[in-house]
Scaffold this motif. Structure first.
Motif, short mmCIF file in Angstrom:
data_model
loop_
_atom_site.label_atom_id
_atom_site.label_comp_id
_atom_site.label_asym_id
_atom_site.label_seq_id
_atom_site.Cartn_x
_atom_site.Cartn_y
_atom_site.Cartn_z
N THR A 97 4.41 -5.82 7.39
CA THR A 97 5.17 -5.38 8.56
C THR A 97 5.21 -3.86 8.66
N ALA A 98 5.10 -3.17 7.52
CA ALA A 98 5.18 -1.71 7.51
C ALA A 98 4.12 -1.07 8.38
N ALA A 99 2.99 -1.75 8.59
CA ALA A 99 1.90 -1.17 9.38
C ALA A 99 2.32 -0.94 10.82
N LEU A 100 3.33 -1.66 11.31
CA LEU A 100 3.75 -1.52 12.69
C LEU A 100 5.11 -0.82 12.82
N ALA A 101 5.64 -0.32 11.71
CA ALA A 101 6.95 0.33 11.75
C ALA A 101 6.84 1.72 12.34
N ASP A 102 7.82 2.07 13.18
CA ASP A 102 7.89 3.43 13.74
C ASP A 102 8.64 4.36 12.80
N ASP A 125 -9.68 -2.83 6.81
CA ASP A 125 -9.50 -1.54 6.15
C ASP A 125 -8.07 -1.06 6.38
N ARG A 126 -7.49 -0.50 5.33
CA ARG A 126 -6.14 0.06 5.43
C ARG A 126 -6.24 1.58 5.35
N TYR A 127 -5.61 2.24 6.30
CA TYR A 127 -5.56 3.70 6.33
C TYR A 127 -4.11 4.16 6.24
N TYR A 128 -3.94 5.37 5.75
CA TYR A 128 -2.63 5.99 5.68
C TYR A 128 -2.68 7.33 6.39
N SER A 129 -1.51 7.80 6.82
CA SER A 129 -1.38 9.12 7.42
C SER A 129 -0.07 9.73 6.93
N GLY A 130 -0.15 10.96 6.44
CA GLY A 130 1.05 11.62 5.95
C GLY A 130 1.06 11.71 4.44
N SER A 131 2.24 11.95 3.88
CA SER A 131 2.35 12.12 2.44
C SER A 131 2.30 10.78 1.73
N ALA A 132 1.97 10.81 0.45
CA ALA A 132 1.87 9.58 -0.33
C ALA A 132 3.22 8.94 -0.58
N SER A 133 4.30 9.72 -0.46
CA SER A 133 5.63 9.17 -0.75
C SER A 133 6.10 8.20 0.32
N ASN A 134 5.74 8.45 1.59
CA ASN A 134 6.14 7.55 2.68
C ASN A 134 5.21 7.72 3.86
N PRO A 135 3.96 7.29 3.73
CA PRO A 135 3.01 7.49 4.82
C PRO A 135 3.14 6.43 5.91
N ASP A 136 2.63 6.75 7.09
CA ASP A 136 2.37 5.72 8.08
C ASP A 136 1.13 4.96 7.64
N SER A 137 1.09 3.67 7.93
CA SER A 137 -0.08 2.88 7.53
C SER A 137 -0.68 2.20 8.76
N PHE A 138 -1.96 1.89 8.66
CA PHE A 138 -2.71 1.33 9.76
C PHE A 138 -3.67 0.27 9.21
N ASN A 139 -3.91 -0.76 9.99
CA ASN A 139 -4.90 -1.78 9.64
C ASN A 139 -6.01 -1.75 10.67
N GLN A 140 -7.24 -1.87 10.19
CA GLN A 140 -8.38 -1.90 11.10
C GLN A 140 -9.35 -3.01 10.68
N PRO A 141 -9.30 -4.16 11.36
CA PRO A 141 -10.29 -5.21 11.08
C PRO A 141 -11.69 -4.72 11.43
N LEU A 142 -12.63 -5.01 10.56
CA LEU A 142 -13.99 -4.52 10.76
C LEU A 142 -14.99 -5.66 10.62
N PRO A 143 -15.36 -6.31 11.73
CA PRO A 143 -16.49 -7.24 11.71
C PRO A 143 -17.76 -6.47 12.04
N CYS A 144 -18.85 -7.15 12.25
CA CYS A 144 -20.06 -6.48 12.73
C CYS A 144 -19.78 -5.90 14.10
N MET A 145 -20.28 -4.69 14.35
CA MET A 145 -20.05 -4.02 15.62
C MET A 145 -20.96 -4.54 16.73
N HIS A 146 -22.03 -5.25 16.38
CA HIS A 146 -23.01 -5.74 17.36
C HIS A 146 -23.43 -4.59 18.28
N CYS A 147 -23.92 -3.53 17.66
CA CYS A 147 -24.29 -2.32 18.38
C CYS A 147 -25.40 -2.60 19.39
#
Length: 983
Positions: A286-291, A794-816
């Motif tokens: 749930t933290a991934a969507l917390a403001d 993939d999980r990404y973070y933004s900010g300091s390691a003590s309390n960063p914002d987090s993000f999730n990015q599903p990555l299938p084939c891009m079918h470029c």
């Protein structure tokens, strides 16, 4: 373009090493040479047999499915070879039923989907429902009745129970005890009550390490009676979550994820969005969507809740002096003002691991904020439990009777209390004192080993039953296949205890609903209930509530404040993939990367970066955790955003009788769990042992040379700036290309993934694995970076390691559209079709892996071994017949579920109509509870995918490479409180 150059978003990072400045690209693990000399050891190979490569010769006394090749004399109605049928049923787990539609191929269930008409699923599912078919065909499941460890039979058990229960019956049940998990089947609950009416001196006890009772007890403290709370996230504008992962844990999590995401999207379209505050000790999905997220040690959360309740007028006093360390008064003041400003449209929800007092305070705050009846609804508890209602008290009462010699026969229906009961109860020793012991379970587990009789339990896809959802809606659980191993349901065991062993589960369930349906035409009622997957009109009625007059005095006294800075807290949680250990032998779930840590095949002691630095701990250091005079050794894993001075351990590992897949994985955290500190405690001692243990973590396996791929923006910037996504990343703005343009075709398939809705629950990953026959490879191969999932998050973070914002990015084939993988294949195995799919011709592939080297997204997977060779007969039935099973030396990847596209095309031709938007639903899209994934024809301007692709949040990742991906994303928009942000 690197993330540093993007003006409107912060730097995103994946690992702590990357945050420290090491942005060098790791060695691509898929470039390791395949060697005939680095094969797994015999022990590791045998462990994997139970997952996807079990040798049929090891089945021993298994009764294998009959393989008669006699053709149909009369083909069953509606059965067309090669065309699947779908049947409605429900999976009862975690305190409520999840409505499902199960795909069946000639009587063989292979895939689970959510029932769109069911209130708990709304078409979505979770990882446990998706992986249930793997458990169904698990060759390690219990297959025979055993007595004293020797093979016996159901008839022999029926004779034994009649003989043993003779004196007990004459004594009106004196000495008989039933031990179950909380029962969600109305028919089973009625059976047990009928048995107790016939044997009034018998007793029924229940136990499950779920923590759900604290919420019901909290309602009793607040309103004077036991109630279950339903939360309406689709109506809430401001949400405060107190130590609760409501998006991925609990019987209503699938529905809550759907409601929360829908509300956010609806608000965003109007230039607004829901605001989520999250206070927790261990980072959750749930933290991934917390403001706003506040990491707080578990023993301090009640103090925080009391301070907020005082500001809202629920408790007397100001409460500044009660604020725990690390919590600023201005944060709590701003939160209280925000909640009051949204009177009737706010919501406070607390987690099961917190105390009844915290739940009672949450209830009282909702009452004071006018949320009751709007965003909060109360109903009678849906689970059937005897008194005492607290499972720990119920277990304590049972143990007291055993110690006093009042128990002569104990019947354990489901669960595994020898493994899961609080360690201070010493349940194994007590169990051995009972003269007659029986256990019904899917596996011959730790509890079965200490019982005289073990009866194999039928899987829910093999047996008749019923179950109620979180809101009281009942469903009929209907089987899709005959019991593979002759398993019995709890209905049949209780029928035998009642003296009617010939009564089937089907008869029990039908008779129950016949007596309660009130329908003039019961057959029509029964058929409709089976067809719809639910019984109309069974949802529980809302109850009106009023806060008890002496609420503040009724609250338990708060615990003494923790000795901040010196004492360490212990947090205990159910595991997000194997739960309390019941899914430990499921290879799909063992290899599934956990939502936050991305660990597989193990649990670990989680700790914050600051605490790890203070105690001089590094990842994979093995430490001894000591609490309450008991200790366990565990490897360390450092997690950004974890509360300081706290260690979190997850239950469900360290099994000894789980099966070949689960045995020996991880450490047993139940050793630290007592009846007085079931979920958290203080005063844990930590000692480095000097040894290390390798952990299989997928987080850094496919780092893309430090290039951040996610996009995020604040709501304020989103409102003001139309250019927060740079032009180069716009999917509809391709640059010049050396490739010749392709002629437009009738369809152009594409996918859009909303980063603002995805919370990383992994349902899509397991759904893809189930749909596309993706193999399990084992811990050793995951350590080498050779996991085979076609879809990763993939999980990404933004900010300091003590309390960063987090993000999730599903990555299938891009079918470029301009796919770099296609031009380098020397044998033309990877091709581009007329409708935009990047296809793989498996029988052409010679394993050069040039395509994987040239793929900037690293979404291709290579079969280093023949993972599907010599599959045991039961597991052969798991395979989707519409998808090729790949062999060694073949590259594979996401296909946009091309088999589903072709099935929809054929159906449209049969109906003499064009394909419509929504005809094709990929496995990942269908499973997602938050509806974060949308698939469709982007040539059709009216399609959902085309509309989302044109949204101002839309972007393509690594679009500067001009690959022109067909998979695009919607940027995350956060809604922070300006008052807190400015401070």
């Amino acid at each position: 373009m690197t993330s540093e150059s993007r003006e409107h978003e912060p730097l995103h990072w994946q690992t702590l090493r990357e945050l420290a400045g090491d942005t060098s690209a790791p060695t691509d693990p898929t470039n390791e040479p395949a060697s005939f000399f680095d094969s797994p050891s015999r022990r590791d190979f045998l462990k994997l047999l139970g997952a996807t490569v079990a040798l049929s010769g090891l089945a021993g006394c298994t009764r294998q499915p009959r393989e008669a090749i006699v053709p149909y004399v009369r083909q069953p109605e509606r059965l067309v070879p090669g065309k699947p049928l779908f049947f409605a049923t429900a999976m009862a787990a975690g305190g409520g039923a999840l409505g499902l539609l199960v795909e069946s191929h000639e009587g063989r269930p292979t895939k689970v989907e959510g029932n769109p008409d069911h209130p708990a699923s709304r078409g979505g599912t979770d990882v446990f429902a998706q992986a249930s078919v793997m458990t169904l065909y698990d060759p390690d499941r219990s297959q025979v009745v055993t007595h004293a460890g020797q093979i016996s039979s159901w008839d022999a058990w029926v004779e034994a129970i009649a003989r043993e229960l003779g004196p007990i019956r004459r004594a009106h049940g004196d000495g008989l005890r039933l031990l179950t998990e909380p029962v969600t089947s109305p028919a089973l609950a009625q059976q047990i009550h009928d048995l107790l009416d016939d044997l009034p001196r018998a007793r029924w006890h229940h136990y499950e390490p779920s923590g759900r009772h604290s919420a019901i007890e909290g309602a009793r403290l607040a309103f004077g009676r036991r109630l279950q709370t339903l939360h309406r996230f689709d109506r809430a504008e401001v949400v405060l979550a107190i130590d609760v992962d409501f998006l991925s844990c609990g019987p209503a999590s699938v529905r809550y994820a759907s409601d929360f995401a829908a509300r956010r999207l609806m608000h965003l379209q109007g230039g607004n969005t829901t605001r989520l505050y999250l206070v927790e000790s261990t980072p959750s999905a749930t933290a991934a969507l917390a403001d706003h997220r506040l990491p707080l040690r578990p023993t301090a959360i009640e103090a925080f809740t009391r301070a907020l309740a005082r500001r809202l007028g629920v408790l007397s006093g100001r409460g500044d002096e009660t604020l725990p360390a690390g919590v600023e008064a201005r944060f709590v003041d701003a939160l209280a003002r925000d909640l009051r400003a949204h009177h009737g449209s706010s919501l406070v929800v607390a987690g099961n691991e917190q105390s009844a007092a915290v739940h009672a305070l949450a209830q009282s705050m909702n009452q004071a904020l006018g949320n009751v009846g709007a965003t909060v609804v109360h109903i009678d508890p849906v689970e059937a439990t005897p008194e005492p209602a607290d499972p720990i008290d119920s277990m304590r009462e049972l143990l007291s009777d055993i110690a006093a010699g009042r128990v002569s026969a104990l019947i354990v229906l489901g669960g595994n209390p020898v493994y899961t009961a609080p360690v201070d109860f010493d349940f194994p020793r007590a169990l051995l004192q009972v003269p007659f012991r029986l256990h019904l379970s899917l596996y011959e587990d730790e509890t079965s080993a200490l019982c005289h009789w073990h009866v194999p339990e039928a899987h829910f896809l093999e047996s008749w039953s019923d179950a109620v959802a979180f809101d009281g809606t009942a469903s009929i659980v209907q089987p899709l296949i005959a019991p593979l191993y002759g398993g019995k349901s709890p209905h049949e065991v209780v029928a035998a205890l009642s003296g009617t062993p010939s009564r089937t589960a089907h008869d029990v369930v039908r008779d129950y609903w016949r007596a309660r349906s009130g329908a003039g035409d019961f057959e029509a009622f029964w058929r409709k209930a089976l067809h719809d997957g639910l019984v109309d009109g069974t949802a529980s009625a809302p109850r009106s509530v009023a806060l008890v007059p002496d609420f503040e005095t009724a609250l338990p006294e708060p615990a003494a404040p923790a000795d901040e800075g010196t004492a360490l807290d212990l947090a205990i949680r159910l595991d997000p993939t194997v739960q309390d250990g019941r899914f430990a032998n499921n290879g799909w779930l063992q290899e599934l990367p956990k939502p936050v840590t991305k660990l597989t095949w193990d649990n670990a002691a989680l700790v914050s970066p600051a605490t790890a630095e203070r105690l001089k701990l590094e990842n994979e250091d093995v430490v001894e955790l000591r609490h309450g005079g008991r200790s366990v050794e565990a490897p360390i894993w450092i997690v950004p955003g974890h509360a300081d001075d706290t260690f979190t351990v997850h239950l469900g590992y360290g099994r000894t009788r789980a099966g070949r897949v689960g045995n020996g994985a991880g450490f047993d955290a139940y050793v630290l769990r007592t009846s007085t500190t079931p979920w958290f405690g203080r005063g844990i001692q930590v000692r480095k042992t000097g040894s290390r243990q390798r952990l299989a973590c997928t987080q850094g396996h496919f780092r893309l040379e430090g290039r951040g791929l996610v996009r995020s923006v604040s709501l304020e910037s989103y409102r003001k700036d139309d250019a927060f996504i740079e032009a180069a990343a716009r999917p509809n703005s391709p640059g010049e290309s050396l490739y010749s343009p392709r002629e437009p075709s009738e369809h152009a398939w594409g996918m859009v993934i909303d980063l603002g809705a995805c919370h990383g629950c992994n349902a899509c990953v397991v759904a893809c694995q189930s749909e596309n026959n993706v193999p399990v490879v084992g811990k050793d191969q995951v350590l080498r970076g050779r996991e085979m999932h076609w879809l990763r998050i993939d999980r990404y973070y933004s900010g300091s390691a003590s309390n960063p914002d987090s993000f999730n990015q599903p990555l299938p084939c891009m079918h470029c559209e301009s796919a770099p993988c296609e031009v380098v294949c020397p044998v033309g195995a990877t091709l581009h079709d007329a409708e935009g799919l990047n296809e793989m011709v498996y029988n052409r592939c010679v394993g050069t892996r040039y395509c994987s080297n040239n793929c900037p997204y690293k979404v291709r997977r290579f079969n280093f071994y023949h993972y599907t060779q010599d599959v045991a007969d039961p597991l052969k039935m798991l395979m989707n017949p519409n998808v090729t099973v790949r062999s060694r030396g073949v590259m594979e990847k996401c296909t946009y579920c091309v088999q589903r596209i072709e099935a929809a095309r054929i159906q449209a031709k049969l109906d003499d109509r064009p394909m419509r938007d929504g005809d094709v639903v990929t496995a990942c899209e269908a499973a997602c509870p938050a509806r974060a994934i949308t698939f469709g024809d982007i040539h059709d301007p009216a399609s959902r995918a085309a509309k989302l692709r044109a949204d101002r949040r839309s972007f393509g990742i690594l679009a500067e490479l001009n690959t022109r991906p067909r998979t695009t994303y919607l940027a995350m928009v956060r809604n922070p409180n300006p008052e807190i942000e400015s401070s």
